[in-house]
Write an enzyme that holds these catalytic residues in place. Structure first.
Site, PDB file in Angstrom:
ATOM      1  N   ASP A  93       1.430  22.968   2.034  1.00 52.14           N
ATOM      2  CA  ASP A  93       1.789  22.198   3.229  1.00 52.14           C
ATOM      3  C   ASP A  93       2.264  23.045   4.407  1.00 52.14           C
ATOM      4  O   ASP A  93       3.088  22.610   5.214  1.00 52.14           O
ATOM      5  CB  ASP A  93       2.821  21.124   2.867  1.00 52.14           C
ATOM      6  CG  ASP A  93       2.153  19.953   2.152  1.00 52.14           C
ATOM      7  OD1 ASP A  93       1.043  19.574   2.562  1.00 52.14           O
ATOM      8  OD2 ASP A  93       2.729  19.450   1.177  1.00 52.14           O
TER       9      ASP A  93
ATOM     10  N   ASP B  15      -4.852  15.064   1.751  1.00 50.07           N
ATOM     11  CA  ASP B  15      -3.851  15.360   2.784  1.00 50.07           C
ATOM     12  C   ASP B  15      -4.046  16.755   3.389  1.00 50.07           C
ATOM     13  O   ASP B  15      -3.682  17.007   4.535  1.00 50.07           O
ATOM     14  CB  ASP B  15      -2.426  15.300   2.219  1.00 50.07           C
ATOM     15  CG  ASP B  15      -2.208  14.251   1.150  1.00 50.07           C
ATOM     16  OD1 ASP B  15      -3.184  13.864   0.487  1.00 50.07           O
ATOM     17  OD2 ASP B  15      -1.064  13.851   0.931  1.00 50.07           O
TER      18      ASP B  15
ATOM     19  N   GLY C 225     -11.583  12.549  -9.889  1.00 53.24           N
ATOM     20  CA  GLY C 225     -10.518  12.203  -8.951  1.00 53.24           C
ATOM     21  C   GLY C 225      -9.360  11.540  -9.680  1.00 53.24           C
ATOM     22  O   GLY C 225      -9.554  10.884 -10.713  1.00 53.24           O
TER      23      GLY C 225
ATOM     24  N   THR D 132      -5.233   9.779  -8.757  1.00 52.74           N
ATOM     25  CA  THR D 132      -4.246   9.526  -7.706  1.00 52.74           C
ATOM     26  C   THR D 132      -2.927  10.187  -8.060  1.00 52.74           C
ATOM     27  O   THR D 132      -2.665  10.502  -9.230  1.00 52.74           O
ATOM     28  CB  THR D 132      -4.017   8.021  -7.483  1.00 52.74           C
ATOM     29  OG1 THR D 132      -3.431   7.857  -6.190  1.00 52.74           O
ATOM     30  CG2 THR D 132      -3.093   7.403  -8.526  1.00 52.74           C
TER      31      THR D 132
ATOM     32  N   ARG E  21      -2.276   5.737   2.769  1.00 50.55           N
ATOM     33  CA  ARG E  21      -2.007   6.962   3.536  1.00 50.55           C
ATOM     34  C   ARG E  21      -3.082   8.012   3.279  1.00 50.55           C
ATOM     35  O   ARG E  21      -3.449   8.768   4.191  1.00 50.55           O
ATOM     36  CB  ARG E  21      -0.615   7.501   3.246  1.00 50.55           C
ATOM     37  CG  ARG E  21      -0.196   8.555   4.252  1.00 50.55           C
ATOM     38  CD  ARG E  21       1.291   8.755   4.364  1.00 50.55           C
ATOM     39  NE  ARG E  21       1.930   9.343   3.214  1.00 50.55           N
ATOM     40  CZ  ARG E  21       2.724   8.689   2.378  1.00 50.55           C
ATOM     41  NH1 ARG E  21       2.964   7.398   2.545  1.00 50.55           N
ATOM     42  NH2 ARG E  21       3.274   9.303   1.358  1.00 50.55           N
TER      43      ARG E  21
ATOM     44  N   TRP F 100      -5.068   9.947   6.039  1.00 47.85           N
ATOM     45  CA  TRP F 100      -5.240  11.412   6.131  1.00 47.85           C
ATOM     46  C   TRP F 100      -6.725  11.726   6.276  1.00 47.85           C
ATOM     47  O   TRP F 100      -7.118  12.665   6.974  1.00 47.85           O
ATOM     48  CB  TRP F 100      -4.696  12.123   4.895  1.00 47.85           C
ATOM     49  CG  TRP F 100      -3.199  12.117   4.672  1.00 47.85           C
ATOM     50  CD1 TRP F 100      -2.577  11.899   3.468  1.00 47.85           C
ATOM     51  CD2 TRP F 100      -2.140  12.401   5.616  1.00 47.85           C
ATOM     52  NE1 TRP F 100      -1.209  12.002   3.622  1.00 47.85           N
ATOM     53  CE2 TRP F 100      -0.913  12.310   4.921  1.00 47.85           C
ATOM     54  CE3 TRP F 100      -2.126  12.707   6.976  1.00 47.85           C
ATOM     55  CZ2 TRP F 100       0.326  12.517   5.546  1.00 47.85           C
ATOM     56  CZ3 TRP F 100      -0.898  12.902   7.602  1.00 47.85           C
ATOM     57  CH2 TRP F 100       0.299  12.815   6.891  1.00 47.85           C
TER      58      TRP F 100
HETATM   59  N1  GLY Z   1       1.272  14.608   2.053  1.00 50.77           N
HETATM   60  C1  GLY Z   1       2.100  13.891   1.153  1.00 50.77           C
HETATM   61  C2  GLY Z   1       2.169  12.454   1.453  1.00 50.77           C
HETATM   62  O1  GLY Z   1       1.443  11.939   2.283  1.00 50.77           O
HETATM   63  O2  GLY Z   1       3.007  11.800   0.833  1.00 50.77           O
END
Ligand code: GLY
Length: 387
Positions: free
Chosen positions: A100, A160, A218, A220, A232, A236
């Site tokens: 990150d 993300d 994949g 989650t 979310r 992203w």
């Molecule tokens: N990038 C981590 C989240 O969206 O929680």
């Protein structure tokens, strides 16, 4: 989703919302200059925290946005204190064993450099980019999100990460070394091949076989289940494909943007702010994730810069309707009831299928606040990205 009867936000409404938000940020500087807002609130209030987690840059980013809007030196000075903290975080190698670096360093240090030519910020952000590329895996051609580099149980990417890549494009621009952009490009190509499902929803994370790089499956982490569409994550995907297009101008990414974005739009509930996972739709008592809506608005507004007139009008109009709902129904308006900007987000919610614990459910989160403010800024000026 038929949005014909919804109205778009006006310039006056945006300015009003922006001024409320910037006043909130100004009022928070005493408490949050040598401390950070991170992750999410409890009962809608952030506690001061050290510079840790993947989220502290979103607070510094808000301060820079407030500085850009007001040119008030108080914001600049506060943001510079935080830039020093980000430089020290690299010195100390503190809480950076993950991908990150873009979320952390684009919004704090790259912003400092772009807005004020801050050299400490520039140097720290280049170090962050160098650190990020150490997570690149040739077997599979992706940047590993979490865990120790090469760890068998974490040999995966996550959607993300597309937002971490502008740091690499920026590093190539300022150093002249193409290695950063090359890795970003390979990661985008791999990600967009594996995360998009046939129905244009997306996987949150995707595993590869170590040694061969073969795509496996994949899974989650924060969505409802492996097969659902985490709101979310989908957002992203929207902003991630828009940024990917911005930096590469590859037409294929535009097509993927349409797919990911249309899925998001077509599955929105009546108030245009998604439940935290698209598993849920109206009527439902599940929580919304306002941050997903704010991220999607920013991504759509970014991509609109590159679309032909008809498409631009269509998508821009949707973004401005979602933004109006955020302002009307989700924005915090009274500092006595919250020290955040955007209410009703979800960090994570546990289900029988995701191994998550509840975190900041129906609360503000610092990235939701940031993207809400970025969306407002995009509407009042020709905003130059920190990304
Ligand atoms: N990038 C981590 C989240 O969206 O929680």
């Amino acid at each position: 989703m038929n949005m014909e009867n919804y109205s778009e936000v006006t310039r006056d409404q945006v300015e009003q919302a922006l001024n409320i938000a910037v006043n909130q940020i100004a009022g928070d500087l005493d408490q949050f200059t040598h401390a950070f807002k991170i992750n999410g609130t409890t009962n809608n209030f952030y506690e001061p925290n050290i510079n840790r987690s993947w989220t502290s840059g979103f607070w510094t980013g808000q301060i820079w946005l407030a500085y850009e809007w007001t040119k008030d030196e108080r914001f600049r000075k506060a943001a510079e204190v935080q830039v020093d903290s980000f430089s020290k975080r690299m010195d100390d190698n503190f809480d950076i064993n993950h991908h990150d670096m873009g979320f952390l360093y684009s919004l704090s240090c790259v912003a400092a450099y772009k807005l004020t030519e801050n050299q400490i910020g520039k140097e720290a952000a280049i170090r962050a980019a160098n650190h990020l590329i150490t997570r690149y895996q040739e077997d599979g051609q992706f940047i590993q999100a979490w865990g120790n580099v090469g760890a068998d149980d974490n040999y995966r990417l996550i959607i993300d990460c597309l937002l971490n890549l502008p740091l690499l494009y920026w590093a190539t621009e300022v150093t002249g070394d193409s290695k950063y952009a090359d890795i970003a490009q390979r990661h985008i190509d791999t990600s967009l091949k594996v995360v998009l499902r046939e129905d244009h929803s997306t996987y949150h994370t995707y595993y590869f076989e170590k040694g061969t790089g073969k795509p496996l499956y994949g899974e989650t982490r924060q969505g409802y289940s492996d097969d659902s569409a985490w709101a979310r994550g989908q957002a992203w995907g929207i902003y991630g494909t828009a940024l990917s297009y911005r930096y590469t101008k590859k037409e294929a990414y535009k097509d993927i943007f349409y797919k990911v974005t249309d899925f998001f739009i077509d599955n929105l509930p009546k108030d245009l702010v998604p439940y935290w996972d698209f598993e849920f739709s109206d009527p439902s008592t599940e929580s919304r994730d306002s941050s997903a809506a704010a991220i999607a608005v920013c991504g759509i507004l970014e991509m609109c810069k590159y679309l032909e007139k008809e498409q631009k009008e269509k998508y821009r109009c949707v973004a401005l309707k979602i933004l109006k709902s955020l302002i009307d129904n989700y924005a915090a308006k009274d500092p006595k009831s919250s020290n955040g900007l955007l209410l009703h987000g979800v960090y994570a919610k546990g289900t029988p299928y995701n191994n998550c614990e509840d975190r900041n459910v129906d609360e503000c989160n610092v990235w939701g606040d940031y993207f809400y403010l970025e969306a407002l800024m995009r509407e009042v000026k020709d905003w130059k990205l920190y990304w």
